[in-house]
Write a protein that holds these residues in place. Structure first.
Motif: not given
Ligand SMILES: CC(C)(COP(=O)(O)OP(=O)(O)OC[C@H]1O[C@@H](n2cnc3c(N)ncnc32)[C@H](O)[C@@H]1OP(=O)(O)O)[C@@H](O)C(=O)NCCC(=O)NCCS
Length: 494
Positions: A86-87, A89, A111-112, A137-138, A177
């Motif tokens: 999940a994001s 948020r 998520a971060e 953030a993992t 990571g």
């Molecule tokens: C965390 C992560 C996987 C989230 O994925 P994302 O692609 O950014 O988020 P999404 O596009 O899936 O979702 C964003 C929002 O849009 C919404 N959304 C997506 N598609 C939608 C649609 N068709 N209609 C309505 N809402 C939509 C989602 O529900 C979400 O809402 P929310 O923020 O209220 O939960 C991504 O940001 C990520 O990989 N981040 C890096 C994390 C990281 O670096 N970690 C450490 C590693 S070492």
């Protein structure tokens, strides 16, 4: 916090927020490890339900997609790991909902930027209920040859290179990571490989800590030595120091705390992770490295010497007979995706359909080489479209106008008038004239041309009963029945 092994070759997870690439990578890893069942039992994607088609080796499988966490847990009661993509948020709310499910044991938060106060609540709930949180953030973690979380260890090529398709003897835990991928490679080079690797995430308040995992590794018999990659900032490494001092860890620990370069800066520096900022001398990489060294860990003098220290520790254990290096196995080959193989020029594939009229390969379909939009721009009509599609060229205006007049005149017959159409189609298929006629005639039914059947029925009945035409018509009129086949407007005498 669990005290032993978290995962096995039969562990299954629920994946929150459909992300095709990490899911497919998990399934490819499963295939590489010769798992019998996919490691993902179900996907939770708020807003959509059904299934997603993915590959398990060469086979295409359908993974169920659920609207909510509760429904997914009810449908897959044996899936006890929740991988949360999940994001930032919504990650805390969905993670808490997952922790509250009795079937879920481990929650991983990718998520971060998850608010620290939310993480603290998650950690408190997990501790009170004997559950494990990895992140936020993992990138996740991996149990070699058994179970992989999300994008851990990168591409399949990298996973093969790091021999993660089969278990080795090293337990590894890191804050970062990205650096864990680097260390998987290093560890594969100088030891018999990873048994389990975890990235706890770079936040100030991780759900589980370096020492939590080292203590867990201490209880896993297959783990013979532990490698730790810490980071400046925070005091987590001191819990490890304490555990070492108290004799709670009886396996060799090779550790390095990165961020020694922070001293070169005049002011305090925030490195990539939220937690990578030293708030004082105690939190500096130097102080933590020294404390770990004093407590009995093997701590090199620089990151460059880390690999040598791991190698030496491993070799000592082999010499002492404490490790019998695992036998190498050959992993199965993952079939390459067709699109990737085509892009890399490795294969070519014949087309399945050739159309000489409509070309849909580009951004915009073309009719006989003319982009649709240019037809609109030129103000051309249906007649011009038909001339391109049927005759493969732009016919003169009088021809396209003629086509349009034909359409206008025939339009009222609607979609049920298929007799003539079928005759034409049969004839275009190259059939003889009788077949063409029969195909048209057999289509005559109650919705078109069928009146003639009814007329024949009534006339025969009247004839059989010896009625005169006058008696027949009058009789029908009295009964309120219109005589079929008579009275078409065009045939009315004016
Ligand atoms: C965390 C992560 C996987 C989230 O994925 P994302 O692609 O950014 O988020 P999404 O596009 O899936 O979702 C964003 C929002 O849009 C919404 N959304 C997506 N598609 C939608 C649609 N068709 N209609 C309505 N809402 C939509 C989602 O529900 C979400 O809402 P929310 O923020 O209220 O939960 C991504 O940001 C990520 O990989 N981040 C890096 C994390 C990281 O670096 N970690 C450490 C590693 S070492």
């Amino acid at each position: 916090m669990a005290t032993g092994q978290l995962f096995s070759k039969t562990t299954q997870a629920l994946f929150y927020n459909y992300k095709q690439l990490p899911i497919q990578r998990m399934l490819d890893f499963d295939f590489l490890c010769r798992r019998e069942t996919p490691s993902i039992a179900g996907i939770i994607n708020p807003g959509s339900e059904g299934f997603q088609k993915l590959f398990f080796g060469q086979e295409e499988i359908a993974i169920p997609v659920h609207l909510g966490i509760e429904a997914a847990c009810a449908a897959h009661p044996t899936a006890d790991v929740f991988i949360n993509f999940a994001s930032f948020r919504s990650a805390a709310a969905s993670s808490m909902a997952a922790l509250k499910q009795p079937t879920i044991r481990v929650v991983v938060i990718i998520a971060e930027g998850v608010p620290e106060s939310d993480t603290k609540q998650l950690v408190a709930y997990a501790k009170a209920n004997n559950k494990v949180v990895i992140g936020p953030a993992t990138v996740g973690g991996i149990q070699a040859g058994a179970f992989k979380i999300g994008d851990t260890a990168g591409t399949i090529d990298n996973i093969i290179h790091c021999k993660l398709y089969r278990p080795g003897s090293v337990g590894f835990v890191s804050k970062s990571g990205g650096m864990s991928s680097e260390l998987y490679n290093t560890i594969a080079r100088v030891t018999d490989g990873i048994y389990e690797g975890i990235a706890i995430g770079g936040d100030v308040f991780p759900g589980s800590t370096l020492s939590d995992h080292v203590l867990r590794f201490n209880n896993i018999p297959q783990v013979k030595m532990v490698v730790v990659l810490g980071e400046l900032g925070g005091r987590d490494e001191y819990s490890l120091v304490e555990a070492l001092q108290q004799g709670k860890i009886n396996k060799p620990v090779v550790a390095w705390v990165s961020g020694t370069c922070a001293r070169l800066f005049k002011s305090e520096v925030q490195f990539g992770h939220a937690g990578a900022k030293s708030g004082g001398e105690m939190e500096s990489a130097q102080a933590k490295n020294q404390a770990l060294r004093d407590a009995g860990a093997v701590v090199p003098t620089s990151y460059e010497a880390f690999e040598g220290a791991i190698k030496e520790t491993f070799e000592k254990l082999v010499e002492a007979g404490k490790i019998t290096p695992v036998k190498e196995v050959v992993p199965p080959q993952i079939p390459e995706d067709l699109n990737t193989a085509i892009k890399s020029g490795k294969v070519r594939a014949p087309t399945h359909i050739i159309t000489t009229i409509c070309d849909e390969r580009g951004e915009e379909p073309c009719y006989a080489g003319v982009p649709i939009f240019s037809l609109v721009e030129q103000g051309l009509g249906v007649g011009d479209v038909i001339s391109l599609l049927w005759f493969k060229r732009s016919l003169p205006r009088y021809c396209s106008r003629f086509i349009e007049i034909c359409i206008m005149l025939c339009a009222d017959h609607g979609p049920c008038v298929s007799g003539a159409h079928n005759t034409i189609v049969t004839s275009r298929a190259g059939k003889d004239v009788v077949s063409c006629l029969v195909s048209g005639l057999l289509t005559i039914g109650p919705r078109f041309g069928g009146a003639i059947d009814d007329a024949a029925r009534y006339f025969k009945d009247a004839y059989d009963r010896g009625l005169t035409p006058y008696e027949f018509v009058e009789g029908m009129k009295k009964k309120g029945i219109r005589v079929a086949g008579i009275g078409h407007r065009y045939q009315n005498l004016k």
